[in-house]
Design a protein around this motif. Sequence first.
Motif, PDB file in Angstrom:
ATOM      1  N   LEU A 248     -27.203  -8.207  11.239  1.00 32.02           N
ATOM      2  CA  LEU A 248     -28.511  -8.776  11.528  1.00 32.02           C
ATOM      3  C   LEU A 248     -28.326 -10.090  12.274  1.00 32.02           C
ATOM      4  O   LEU A 248     -27.314 -10.788  12.110  1.00 32.02           O
ATOM      5  N   ASP A 250     -29.776 -13.030  11.972  1.00 30.35           N
ATOM      6  CA  ASP A 250     -29.620 -14.208  11.103  1.00 30.35           C
ATOM      7  C   ASP A 250     -28.230 -14.258  10.472  1.00 30.35           C
ATOM      8  O   ASP A 250     -27.664 -15.340  10.278  1.00 30.35           O
ATOM      9  N   TYR A 300     -26.386  -9.574   3.565  1.00 31.70           N
ATOM     10  CA  TYR A 300     -26.000  -9.462   4.973  1.00 31.70           C
ATOM     11  C   TYR A 300     -24.756  -8.586   5.123  1.00 31.70           C
ATOM     12  O   TYR A 300     -24.662  -7.753   6.022  1.00 31.70           O
ATOM     13  N   ASN A 387     -38.656 -14.753   1.541  1.00 33.38           N
ATOM     14  CA  ASN A 387     -37.289 -14.854   2.084  1.00 33.38           C
ATOM     15  C   ASN A 387     -36.197 -14.267   1.194  1.00 33.38           C
ATOM     16  O   ASN A 387     -35.026 -14.403   1.526  1.00 33.38           O
ATOM     17  N   GLN A 388     -36.568 -13.651   0.090  1.00 31.69           N
ATOM     18  CA  GLN A 388     -35.549 -13.119  -0.799  1.00 31.69           C
ATOM     19  C   GLN A 388     -35.616 -11.584  -0.821  1.00 31.69           C
ATOM     20  O   GLN A 388     -36.591 -10.997  -0.369  1.00 31.69           O
ATOM     21  N   LEU A 389     -34.564 -10.979  -1.333  1.00 31.53           N
ATOM     22  CA  LEU A 389     -34.509  -9.525  -1.438  1.00 31.53           C
ATOM     23  C   LEU A 389     -34.354  -9.126  -2.898  1.00 31.53           C
ATOM     24  O   LEU A 389     -33.841  -9.896  -3.713  1.00 31.53           O
ATOM     25  N   PRO A 413     -30.710 -13.344   1.019  1.00 27.94           N
ATOM     26  CA  PRO A 413     -29.743 -12.363   1.565  1.00 27.94           C
ATOM     27  C   PRO A 413     -28.358 -12.953   1.805  1.00 27.94           C
ATOM     28  O   PRO A 413     -27.396 -12.206   1.929  1.00 27.94           O
TER      29      PRO A 413
ATOM     30  N   ALA D 386     -34.984  -9.490   9.226  1.00 26.29           N
ATOM     31  CA  ALA D 386     -34.610 -10.263   8.042  1.00 26.29           C
ATOM     32  C   ALA D 386     -35.355 -11.586   8.088  1.00 26.29           C
ATOM     33  O   ALA D 386     -35.410 -12.234   9.149  1.00 26.29           O
ATOM     34  N   ASN D 387     -35.942 -11.944   6.989  1.00 25.26           N
ATOM     35  CA  ASN D 387     -36.526 -13.282   6.806  1.00 25.26           C
ATOM     36  C   ASN D 387     -37.782 -13.559   7.630  1.00 25.26           C
ATOM     37  O   ASN D 387     -38.258 -14.688   7.633  1.00 25.26           O
ATOM     38  N   TYR D 412     -40.732 -16.337  11.809  1.00 29.73           N
ATOM     39  CA  TYR D 412     -40.366 -16.865  10.499  1.00 29.73           C
ATOM     40  C   TYR D 412     -41.597 -17.494   9.842  1.00 29.73           C
ATOM     41  O   TYR D 412     -42.475 -18.026  10.532  1.00 29.73           O
ATOM     42  N   PRO D 413     -41.651 -17.466   8.514  1.00 32.87           N
ATOM     43  CA  PRO D 413     -42.872 -17.973   7.857  1.00 32.87           C
ATOM     44  C   PRO D 413     -43.133 -19.452   8.119  1.00 32.87           C
ATOM     45  O   PRO D 413     -44.243 -19.916   7.929  1.00 32.87           O
TER      46      PRO D 413
END
Lengths: 428, 428, 428, 428
Positions: A248, A250, A300, A387-389, A413, D386-387, D412-413
């Motif tokens: 990814l 990020d 990740y 922002n979390q998984l 992540p 992601a994110n 992004y947020p």
Amino acid sequence: MINVNSSGESLGARYLAVRQQSLDICEPLEIEDHLVQPMDDASPPKWHLAHVTWFFETFLLKPFVSDYKVYDDAYEVLFNSYYNGVGEQHPRSKRGLLSRPTLVDILDYRRYVDEHMRRLLEGDLDQDRLFRVVLGLHHEQQHQELLYTDIKYNFGNNPLLPPYSEIHGRDRPAGEGRSLDFVAYEGGIYEIGVNPESISGLNFAFDNESPRHEVLVGDFAIADRPATNGEFLAFMNDGGYERPELWLSDAWGLLKRQRPEARWGCPLYWFERDGEWFEYTLRGVEPLAMSNPVCHVSAYEADAFARWKGMRLPTEQEWEVMASDIEIDGNFAESGTLHPGPVPAGRGVQQVFGDVWEWTASSYSAYPGFKPFAGALGEYNGKFMANQLVLRGGSCATPRSHIRRTYRNFFYPKDRWQFSGIRLAAAE
Amino acid sequence: MINVNSSGESLGARYLAVRQQSLDICEPLEIEDHLVQPMDDASPPKWHLAHVTWFFETFLLKPFVSDYKVYDDAYEVLFNSYYNGVGEQHPRSKRGLLSRPTLVDILDYRRYVDEHMRRLLEGDLDQDRLFRVVLGLHHEQQHQELLYTDIKYNFGNNPLLPPYSEIHGRDRPAGEGRSLDFVAYEGGIYEIGVNPESISGLNFAFDNESPRHEVLVGDFAIADRPATNGEFLAFMNDGGYERPELWLSDAWGLLKRQRPEARWGCPLYWFERDGEWFEYTLRGVEPLAMSNPVCHVSAYEADAFARWKGMRLPTEQEWEVMASDIEIDGNFAESGTLHPGPVPAGRGVQQVFGDVWEWTASSYSAYPGFKPFAGALGEYNGKFMANQLVLRGGSCATPRSHIRRTYRNFFYPKDRWQFSGIRLAAAE
Amino acid sequence: MINVNSSGESLGARYLAVRQQSLDICEPLEIEDHLVQPMDDASPPKWHLAHVTWFFETFLLKPFVSDYKVYDDAYEVLFNSYYNGVGEQHPRSKRGLLSRPTLVDILDYRRYVDEHMRRLLEGDLDQDRLFRVVLGLHHEQQHQELLYTDIKYNFGNNPLLPPYSEIHGRDRPAGEGRSLDFVAYEGGIYEIGVNPESISGLNFAFDNESPRHEVLVGDFAIADRPATNGEFLAFMNDGGYERPELWLSDAWGLLKRQRPEARWGCPLYWFERDGEWFEYTLRGVEPLAMSNPVCHVSAYEADAFARWKGMRLPTEQEWEVMASDIEIDGNFAESGTLHPGPVPAGRGVQQVFGDVWEWTASSYSAYPGFKPFAGALGEYNGKFMANQLVLRGGSCATPRSHIRRTYRNFFYPKDRWQFSGIRLAAAE
Amino acid sequence: MINVNSSGESLGARYLAVRQQSLDICEPLEIEDHLVQPMDDASPPKWHLAHVTWFFETFLLKPFVSDYKVYDDAYEVLFNSYYNGVGEQHPRSKRGLLSRPTLVDILDYRRYVDEHMRRLLEGDLDQDRLFRVVLGLHHEQQHQELLYTDIKYNFGNNPLLPPYSEIHGRDRPAGEGRSLDFVAYEGGIYEIGVNPESISGLNFAFDNESPRHEVLVGDFAIADRPATNGEFLAFMNDGGYERPELWLSDAWGLLKRQRPEARWGCPLYWFERDGEWFEYTLRGVEPLAMSNPVCHVSAYEADAFARWKGMRLPTEQEWEVMASDIEIDGNFAESGTLHPGPVPAGRGVQQVFGDVWEWTASSYSAYPGFKPFAGALGEYNGKFMANQLVLRGGSCATPRSHIRRTYRNFFYPKDRWQFSGIRLAAAE
């Protein structure tokens, strides 16, 4: 009686057992080991011991015991983790600087609160108080897992690599490994989560598991065991950490920002010496066991590994559907191995519970109709839904009685210091 | 005998006394207090205790004792401060994460090295070995002062503000204060510094004090006592911290970069409560004593204060000229007050030695003809000759026997955690 | 007439010439080149053009021209560099974000101010006004040198490495090189600096060069030419950048903190291709000329190089003694080469003026009795007397008429983007 | 013919029209405005103009035109945004330092590529080439929106607050406002997304919108217009930015880390002067229009606002269900207002398309069965999953022909510089 759980254990006995367990975990530690904070996310054991005590004091003794005398006003700030509704907090990154109060002070604090809790538990508890006691115990169990992971992070980053536990024997003999197979599930409408009305008495679930609701899941096939160290090593040997197409954006940006001495090139705690791979475990340094589940990988890395395999991570809905008829059994903290073990014999999906938390592809967000706990306790879970998984299934550091099929753990992540592993799903 | 100093103390006895003094300083500490590192510059007491031991092991036992068995190979890296010539170093910022080796381990290490040193000191020592022993003892004395300042930084930043010492009595009664007068010195050619040939046996000086050389100094007038808390408070009340014209550009830039919660607005350890000023001392919190020397100011603050007064800081050459006929006496660590005290009665320049280190306007640089100590010991002082300023005179945390008129201490102009104060000079 | 300098040039003509020179320097630039700021220290050419104009407007037109109408109120903040006494400043790091006002706007601003200055210069000027005009012109000359260095930093960091100037010819043929010799000077009491009374009319010096005062200098011997590229390459080839014993502690710390892609391993603007060394110059990329003075080194590198040679950097006092009877002549900006050239034929100390600024070992501090310029102009020099080192002699980017034997340039020891080089002194 | 779209426009004409539109957007800019990069996320207009050209060169001319001569090898790196599969990239944060190539160079580059594209478009295009051309045009339209947002960020952070456009008139008269009503939708199984087979010829969609798939949506009710400036101001006046209970933990942490001068206390571009609120728009500074949609808020602010209202953000599934029968019409870039306008008259859900992008509660992730575009083009969308969160509906800066009901924008947020606003959903 409402204060007796399904195994006939009274709430008071349960309270004492859970509280004692925290002390037992710290028993092998030196005084100094209780204090260090090698990164912001990993709190000192001493702080954990105090914070879980603060929880009972703040949410039960202070509001409900009329003549309760607060143990120390300063502790209200020092051991508040993140409850803005309660008040100010000592900065998280500075928990490891608190040489005072000492461990001895904290143990006194625990005894003081336990004594008042004992009296409270001897009386009649209304639903709210009962709920808060049970919540406090599950809260303490969460911190018991964090004690293991934070102790491991401290020792695993100490140049001396001290072992935490002397138990080198394992609960199961090292397995031969087994080929990776996939078990297929039919798509359809399923129910997941927990009915909020069923959270009462000793029947507990967190607010984030609620409400129970229907989800539409397509056909899917999921691995019958977690990915292994050997499989992950093959990813590494195929240049996995150097191939941007597997990562990814990020994640790749993170890898490129890392300083050379801290650049990820293998799971946390692995290292190579003279061509052989080893890993630091809570039992000390061990040769890498190739057929054990890979552990201490970030989402990740899990995602890159899955892409390299031509597969993907399951969603949390798929995971819960898969887990719905699996017995909650496995390599939990009680086994004392404190490390993921080889896949057991047997047919079907294995190691769903215990061993390693399994990263899912699902962002941690509110179920439809989610209602946080009331008051400051509403900060327990809800405010982290960004922002979390989600991770599922518990690990070798999770107390057995803490886990549920609906249990949603959550981390960023990039996080690696939990016992986090990988269960693959087949690409559609 | 070369191994006996001017007071008739044998070198072996001196070694034991200095070594014991480090332990005595740590005696009031809890085990946890030995471990914390609240900023990179302040090392944990446990680390200090080990590092000074490592110094004797590395520079005496290893090279000169043929059958010496190294106590622990890992310590060579863990307790090397900054000697690249010796090898790798554990990162300075991570000294506070070393829960292992424990304090108990370090005390064992000290005993092991002390026993071997005892044997070495019983034999004949050539000049080089003798020099290294004496250097090691002065080195340990430097770390004794750092133990005080680092313990103070830890406690003074702990929300509980625990006292280190219970000694609240002071060696001198609180003074009435005395007006600030200046003593004039005639300009001319003076000699400062130490002749390197005179560094031998127990006559010690650091390489950076050498060689003795002529300097040309103009007429100057220097304050007959350090600036006081009361004077500094007047500076603050006159908006001193908000007036850019009083500050060096680097200092003003630093103030503007500081986050609000950490912005300098008074010396370190001061705080206001209900309109009254207090300061944290090693004896606990005390009301600000207005006629005591101001302490824990950076050179930036000292310089701004001097500019506000229409004065300046003295150069180190002026300071040494002024100190040349002053007796080395004053409020040193041995007094046990561990805090600067009021100006004593008497005529002439007061408090030159002890109480507070005095910032000079002189950058820390090499004297003409400076030669560093040979080998890795050459890293002791010379490589720090950039970006730092010289302080003179010792403080209430300096061992009495450690100081000299020629002694050059050095810190960055932003540093505040030492017992650093201000002696003004009149503007030319 | 006071308004005529020694060459008979009127002040008005001088004003116009200096002002025109700034425009001439920017003439080869594209509009975009006027805007970029590749690091905080390097301001955009457009900003330089505006700031020097702001200086005349702020310190002459506003206070002394009664009916003067400010060109644009916003410019007071935008183009104030660091004068807190004048008011707020646009953040230095954001100068490169000011696409507006455009270059065209700035050129209009210059014309507007020049027209008002023309009228002011036609009238009688008292000493203060005359001083401010002359100061403003020297100020603009300083920024002319910065224009060259900042343009070079921009182009030298652009992947296209565009040349600034098409003049590839050099004023002197590439030299054969010449061996490094030292010229000895006898120690004693010397006078350095400038008498403040002599700063009047067109006789100018900065406040930091004043007052003239006696210094005591020991015997010394100084190199008869700057160190060359070839000599510096030998240092590199001997592992100079990898040997901690050669470096000051702050320098070595800096090297170790640098990310691999930005790690110093040669002077700024050097690069290796196919085993050959090249450097970016304002004339484009050129093969490294081995007998030319090494340039664009920090004081840290100069110091490490000197230590490697077993030598040292001279003090500024030694330098000024050495320069006291050297003619101010050399490779200045007017030569148009914009690069240091080979040592000329001739006996004795060479290339003292022009070619490269020479790092000294002296920290930039106040001369005894130093008095800053009055008012906000006092911020010009004095407040920078911390953490910087003195450089002497001017460079190939310095206007010839700007330099003096007493001129003190100052930069941080880490700075490399000026035309800074090395003249060695023999160790005592 | 496949190369003619539904409005009968040939692909060649479409190519020219889209390409010209980018130039038209930059027409009001000064040369300097094309270069600045006020934050890493906002690229210089010049870079946008080059990058979209690089896209056609890289993905069409180089692979498919046999005798194509690359315009400049250096551009391959300079104008590669993030395609690791193509090669190295100039660092994103340094795009604003590229004074060279100049705007004139870039315009030449555009003409060169356009000429070669013209020839390619005159020939027969197979499906792959046709797809790449159409993708390139949609890609350029995305950058057209970014041109607006990045220009606004530059001008809106310039102290002069220059207007971009002189068009102060608005397409619709300022509305009276209208009360906030909710429209209810029945839950059930819906289809969302795009069938990949339908992406062919000029029928375009991004890979992330595919495949079309069933989703299970509960009953929901969604606001019939976006939240307004007036409503958001009420949130602010109720202490919205100071109440931690309203904010996600990551958001509150961000607020607390922000330096005072940069602390969020209102949407981006708002400011208060003399008790009145204004906002910078691309038309210059305007008084805050209370019944216009609030814009330039992060998802964190949108979420806190929703919580304060006792509501929530819709999921992207709900949004697409809601939008399924709404005509794609509204205040797009073509209106020239470049600012969200008041809600139009009419019944039902309004302003779904255009005006402001609407934050959803949905993390940006893969649809079940998602397949990225083949080859390096697969990096276009997938690796960003992601994110980030999904936004829907397009804004006043989006080209009308670029938007679809299924279109998934993602940021992004914390991002605020897009035209991002809020449509509330009723809490379940």
